[in-house]
Motif scaffolding. Structure first.
Motif, PDB file in Angstrom:
ATOM      1  N   THR A 422       0.804  -1.228   0.000  1.00 52.68           N
ATOM      2  CA  THR A 422       0.000   0.000   0.000  1.00 52.68           C
ATOM      3  C   THR A 422       0.833   1.273   0.000  1.00 52.68           C
ATOM      4  O   THR A 422       0.288   2.368  -0.144  1.00 52.68           O
ATOM      5  CB  THR A 422      -0.928   0.029   1.225  1.00 52.68           C
ATOM      6  OG1 THR A 422      -0.131  -0.010   2.420  1.00 52.68           O
ATOM      7  CG2 THR A 422      -1.874  -1.153   1.215  1.00 52.68           C
ATOM      8  N   GLY A 423       2.136   1.169   0.167  1.00 49.65           N
ATOM      9  CA  GLY A 423       2.971   2.353   0.277  1.00 49.65           C
ATOM     10  C   GLY A 423       3.453   2.860  -1.073  1.00 49.65           C
ATOM     11  O   GLY A 423       4.024   2.105  -1.865  1.00 49.65           O
ATOM     12  N   ALA A 424       3.228   4.132  -1.352  1.00 42.50           N
ATOM     13  CA  ALA A 424       3.677   4.726  -2.613  1.00 42.50           C
ATOM     14  C   ALA A 424       5.107   5.230  -2.494  1.00 42.50           C
ATOM     15  O   ALA A 424       5.561   5.605  -1.411  1.00 42.50           O
ATOM     16  CB  ALA A 424       2.759   5.883  -3.004  1.00 42.50           C
ATOM     17  N   PRO A 425       5.860   5.249  -3.585  1.00 44.35           N
ATOM     18  CA  PRO A 425       7.210   5.824  -3.561  1.00 44.35           C
ATOM     19  C   PRO A 425       7.163   7.313  -3.236  1.00 44.35           C
ATOM     20  O   PRO A 425       6.138   7.979  -3.367  1.00 44.35           O
ATOM     21  CB  PRO A 425       7.713   5.598  -4.995  1.00 44.35           C
ATOM     22  CG  PRO A 425       6.823   4.551  -5.577  1.00 44.35           C
ATOM     23  CD  PRO A 425       5.504   4.718  -4.912  1.00 44.35           C
ATOM     24  N   TRP A 426       8.314   7.824  -2.815  1.00 39.77           N
ATOM     25  CA  TRP A 426       8.435   9.257  -2.590  1.00 39.77           C
ATOM     26  C   TRP A 426       8.230  10.018  -3.903  1.00 39.77           C
ATOM     27  O   TRP A 426       8.543   9.512  -4.994  1.00 39.77           O
ATOM     28  CB  TRP A 426       9.814   9.583  -2.030  1.00 39.77           C
ATOM     29  CG  TRP A 426      10.038   9.103  -0.635  1.00 39.77           C
ATOM     30  CD1 TRP A 426       9.148   8.468   0.179  1.00 39.77           C
ATOM     31  CD2 TRP A 426      11.256   9.200   0.116  1.00 39.77           C
ATOM     32  NE1 TRP A 426       9.730   8.170   1.382  1.00 39.77           N
ATOM     33  CE2 TRP A 426      11.014   8.607   1.371  1.00 39.77           C
ATOM     34  CE3 TRP A 426      12.512   9.729  -0.163  1.00 39.77           C
ATOM     35  CZ2 TRP A 426      12.006   8.543   2.362  1.00 39.77           C
ATOM     36  CZ3 TRP A 426      13.495   9.665   0.813  1.00 39.77           C
ATOM     37  CH2 TRP A 426      13.244   9.082   2.065  1.00 39.77           C
ATOM     38  N   SER A 509       3.210   7.707  -6.815  1.00 38.10           N
ATOM     39  CA  SER A 509       3.355   8.941  -6.056  1.00 38.10           C
ATOM     40  C   SER A 509       2.513  10.047  -6.654  1.00 38.10           C
ATOM     41  O   SER A 509       2.044   9.959  -7.797  1.00 38.10           O
ATOM     42  CB  SER A 509       4.827   9.377  -6.059  1.00 38.10           C
ATOM     43  OG  SER A 509       5.189   9.911  -7.337  1.00 38.10           O
ATOM     44  N   ALA A 510       2.345  11.116  -5.908  1.00 40.21           N
ATOM     45  CA  ALA A 510       1.772  12.331  -6.483  1.00 40.21           C
ATOM     46  C   ALA A 510       2.744  12.888  -7.522  1.00 40.21           C
ATOM     47  O   ALA A 510       3.932  12.564  -7.516  1.00 40.21           O
ATOM     48  CB  ALA A 510       1.532  13.359  -5.386  1.00 40.21           C
ATOM     49  N   LYS A 511       2.247  13.703  -8.412  1.00 33.54           N
ATOM     50  CA  LYS A 511       3.134  14.360  -9.361  1.00 33.54           C
ATOM     51  C   LYS A 511       4.035  15.346  -8.616  1.00 33.54           C
ATOM     52  O   LYS A 511       3.606  15.999  -7.661  1.00 33.54           O
ATOM     53  CB  LYS A 511       2.328  15.100 -10.421  1.00 33.54           C
ATOM     54  CG  LYS A 511       1.600  14.189 -11.401  1.00 33.54           C
ATOM     55  CD  LYS A 511       0.792  15.011 -12.404  1.00 33.54           C
ATOM     56  CE  LYS A 511       0.057  14.092 -13.382  1.00 33.54           C
ATOM     57  NZ  LYS A 511      -0.804  14.855 -14.310  1.00 33.54           N
ATOM     58  N   SER A 512       5.254  15.434  -9.059  1.00 34.61           N
ATOM     59  CA  SER A 512       6.165  16.402  -8.465  1.00 34.61           C
ATOM     60  C   SER A 512       5.665  17.814  -8.736  1.00 34.61           C
ATOM     61  O   SER A 512       4.938  18.052  -9.708  1.00 34.61           O
ATOM     62  CB  SER A 512       7.564  16.220  -9.047  1.00 34.61           C
ATOM     63  OG  SER A 512       7.544  16.462 -10.449  1.00 34.61           O
ATOM     64  N   PRO A 513       6.036  18.775  -7.885  1.00 38.55           N
ATOM     65  CA  PRO A 513       5.664  20.162  -8.172  1.00 38.55           C
ATOM     66  C   PRO A 513       6.174  20.568  -9.551  1.00 38.55           C
ATOM     67  O   PRO A 513       7.264  20.167  -9.971  1.00 38.55           O
ATOM     68  CB  PRO A 513       6.368  20.951  -7.067  1.00 38.55           C
ATOM     69  CG  PRO A 513       6.541  19.966  -5.949  1.00 38.55           C
ATOM     70  CD  PRO A 513       6.786  18.649  -6.622  1.00 38.55           C
TER      71      PRO A 513
END
Length: 751
Positions: A422-426, A509-513
């Motif tokens: 369940t853990g997403a990458p940084w 992961s979320a998209k980077s800024p």
């Protein structure tokens, strides 16, 4: 009989603690170290347990021992209460005197409640083991009663009724630290010197029927800590502090006959005299030891040995004592406080890591890094592991002294499973480069995922939800290499933005800024000259808030930025769109991602601006990354008076120091070189100091460090190891730059 993939006895019972068990390129050119290939899959094989900790009840003290079978986990130790997951210490507690049983799948306690007590001193349960049929749980430790029934450091519990077996009692003179069980024999290890009134020094065996003392004799001269029966039942594996078994020299480890206790295999000189064996586990073909040492030069790692000949298969050399080992599906999981694995090509000395994984065939660390803290007690974090299956899932339980798991409060117990992951990458750290017209270089620092090494990266442009490019790359927490992709579908003078995601194949992961850059209309002359002169590391410090210093040399030789320095400082040292970085002189610095061999000849180049009167290291080469190096040279530092010193270690500290001071708040160009002609230190394009006598330096490998590192024992050592000021345009070369090259670089500062 043991199952070959998990080491678990058939039927899932027994001493399970010892068981084991991209897309096409649309535009541009790829220059990443890992190209194409299949998208990453959650859990990088052979890892089969996720690093995501599951909801688990907690203890208020130390868990020293565990056993598991048929979906139930038994835990013993030194504690008096349990509390629910996430409950703070002292809240929502229920009594549990040194023992508790849990549902393996839910982490909640069962209705089996036992109190292990003693009339004086502190009671503790140090060992638990299940009979092969799962009907009896054996417990050892230091205690005099179980639920008020008198015993002597050793007891048998009927698992169906959760009651003490009154037909199984024998006096053991001191603490029992480890147990192993077959269908007819219980083997004991510990501090004791007599069992049933007869001499048995630290190891003994009793029958499962009535606890009769057996002839098995394996007398040790020091404390015993681990015991395990080989899968064929013919031999017993012994571990502890001892130097002799039955009078024969064999330190910390021995193999003895399961019936007589006589030596089958001794290990004189095999393990360092200041190291001990804390735990042993087996699978179908091997056995594995957890080792702890004290003092310099000790052995703290793990050893894999073959059951066929009892010879070593491999050993690792990480420092940081190992307390527990368990095998599952070809992977050795361990609990330790490893802090230095540099000797085996992994992380250098740094804050402790407490849970590791390795193939049973190879000591290389696998990408599995859940973590605990040290906790209470000694403290060393994890103390014991066990595993069992329930409802189609396999669970790995960990007990110990810890009070946090994966940085969240959790005391004494935690557990992991074979899914779901369940853990997403940084979120990736991204930096853009526009050194040349007609292109934008998209650079990023590979991410970290606690149970996946191979990750998939997708690049998005100008707000699109469709990836422009996809690739994969491998990373672990101490080695997060730079990846790079060049977008040529751009127009000079126009601005574009980019975002990147990282995925393990299941979690993304979320998209980077968003990072934006304007396409250059001409080549930056200064940067081009640095690259043309052969820089192998070139940091321009154009990143926003992140840990990433991207490399513009073309060698993907990136760095880590530590403790949030001041980003994007202007005006920078060199004309153009690039920015500088600011360090606080206390704890902020940068270091190279790669471990480098010591260069025989080299140049270091950077720009500095400061008014500090505390000095500090500007650039250097050291053996550590997370703390001050113990071997360090090839550096330039500022003294308190603002003068600059270039130093190498060549049979002693050898230096060259400027006569002028450079802490005047202006930008200064600093270059230090060493080659066959000795040492030279240039400032603002001119030779300011030299030492022709020394052309060699410290031979140890290391990391390039910028902004701070150890300066102990160096001449005119400044007040601070860390530099307070701005730094820009840092480069390292594998040659000694000539005076004309240095002056040419300086002359291009305003171009």
């Amino acid at each position: 009989m043991m199952n070959g993939s998990t080491g678990q006895r058939s039927g899932g019972r027994g001493r399970i603690r010892a068981a084991s068990a991209a897309l096409c390129l649309l535009a541009g050119a790829l220059t990443a170290t890992a190209v194409g290939g299949s998208p990453a899959a959650a859990l990088t094989p052979p890892v089969a347990i996720t690093a995501d900790d599951l909801s688990t009840w907690q203890t208020n003290g130390i868990v020293w021992s565990m056993a598991a079978g048929d979906g139930v986990v038994y835990a013993g130790g030194t504690f008096s209460t349990l509390r629910p997951p996430k409950a703070a210490a002292g809240t929502n507690e229920q009594p549990a005197v040194n023992f508790a049983a849990f549902d393996a799948a839910t982490g909640a306690p069962t209705d089996c409640s036992l109190s292990f007590t003693i009339s004086s001193g502190t009671a503790t349960v140090r060992s638990l083991a299940l009979s092969p049929d799962g009907e009896t749980l054996y417990a050892g430790g230091q205690f005099g009663a179980v639920n008020g029934v008198g015993v002597s450091n050793f007891a048998a519990i009927d698992t169906a009724t959760c009651t003490v077996r009154n037909n199984f009692k024998i006096a053991v003179s001191a603490t029992v630290r480890a147990l192993a069980v077959t269908s007819d024999t219980v083997y004991l290890a510990g501090d004791f010197t007599s069992v049933g009134g007869q001499t048995r020094s630290h190891f003994a065996a009793v029958s499962t029927a009535g606890a009769a003392l057996l002839p098995f004799t394996a007398n040790a001269d020091e404390v015993a800590r681990a015991i395990e029966v080989t899968p064929d039942g013919q031999n017993v594996l012994l571990g502890g502090d001892f130097f002799r078994i039955n009078g024969t020299t064999t330190h910390a480890l021995a193999v003895v006959n399961a019936t007589t206790g006589q030596l089958t295999k001794s290990y004189p000189g095999f393990i360092h005299n200041n190291s001990t064996v804390q735990d042993i586990t087996t699978d179908a073909t091997g056995f594995y030891t957890a080792n702890e040492g004290s003092g310099g030069g000790v052995f703290d790692g793990r050893i894999a040995l073959n059951l066929s000949d009892f010879q070593q298969r491999w050993r690792d050399t990480c420092l940081g004592a190992t307390q527990a080992v368990a095998v599952y599906s070809g992977v050795l999981y361990s609990g330790s406080h490893a802090h230095d694995c540099a000797s085996m090509g992994a992380f250098p000395d740094q804050p402790r890591k407490h849970l590791l994984a390795q193939s049973v065939d190879d000591p290389k660390l696998l990408p599995w890094f859940p973590d605990t803290n040290d906790g209470i007690g000694e403290p060393v974090g994890p103390r014991v592991m066990t595993q069992t299956g329930k409802d189609g899932r396999h669970y790995l339980w960990v007990g110990g002294e810890f009070t946090t798991v994966n940085s969240a409060p959790q005391q004494g117990l935690t557990r992991f499973a074979d899914g779901p992951d369940t853990g997403a990458p940084w979120v990736p750290n991204v930096s853009l480069s526009t050194l040349n017209p007609g292109k934008i270089e998209v650079n990023w620092q590979t991410s970290f995922d606690t149970d996946d090494g191979e990750l998939t990266y997708r690049i998005y442009k100008d707000g699109s939800n469709t990836p422009l490019h996809t690739t994969t790359g491998y990373s672990v927490f101490w080695n997060r290499p730079q990846l790079n992709w060049t977008d040529t579908d751009v127009v000079a003078g126009q601005t574009y933005s980019y975002r990147i995601t990282a995925s393990d194949g299941v979690n993304t992961s979320a998209k980077s800024p968003a990072q934006s850059a304007t396409v250059a209309t001409a080549t930056e002359a200064y940067a081009a000259r640095v690259k043309d002169d052969g820089a192998t590391l070139y940091w321009r410090y154009d990143e926003g808030t992140s840990t990433f210093a991207h490399d513009s040399s073309g060698n993907l030789n990136n760095g880590f930025l530590r403790n949030a320095p001041a980003y994007r400082q202007t005006p920078a040292a060199v004309a153009g769109p690039s920015t500088a970085i600011g360090f606080n002189g206390t704890d902020e610095y940068a270091y190279s991602n790669r471990l480098h061999p010591a260069p025989a000849r080299f140049s270091v180049e950077t720009w500095i601006k400061t008014t500090t009167t505390r000095g500090g290291k500007i650039i250097g080469f050291g053996n550590l990354t997370q703390q001050n190096s113990t071997r360090h040279d090839k550096h330039v530092y500022m003294r308190n008076d603002g003068r600059l010193t270039f130093g190498v270690y060549s049979g002693g500290t050898r230096t060259a120091t400027t006569t002028g001071a450079y802490n005047d708040g202006q930008w200064h160009h600093v270059v230090a070189t060493q080659g066959p002609g000795g040492m030279a230190l240039y400032v603002d394009g001119q030779l300011r100091a030299s030492n022709i006598l020394y052309s060699t330096n410290e031979s140890a490998p290391g990391y390039w460090r910028i902004g701070g590192d150890n300066l102990a024992s160096w001449p005119s050592r400044p007040t601070s190891n860390f530099f307070a000021g701005q730094i820009d345009e840092t480069a390292v070369y594998p040659t000694a730059l000539t005076a004309s090259q240095v002056s040419a670089h300086y002359a291009l500062r305003n171009s």
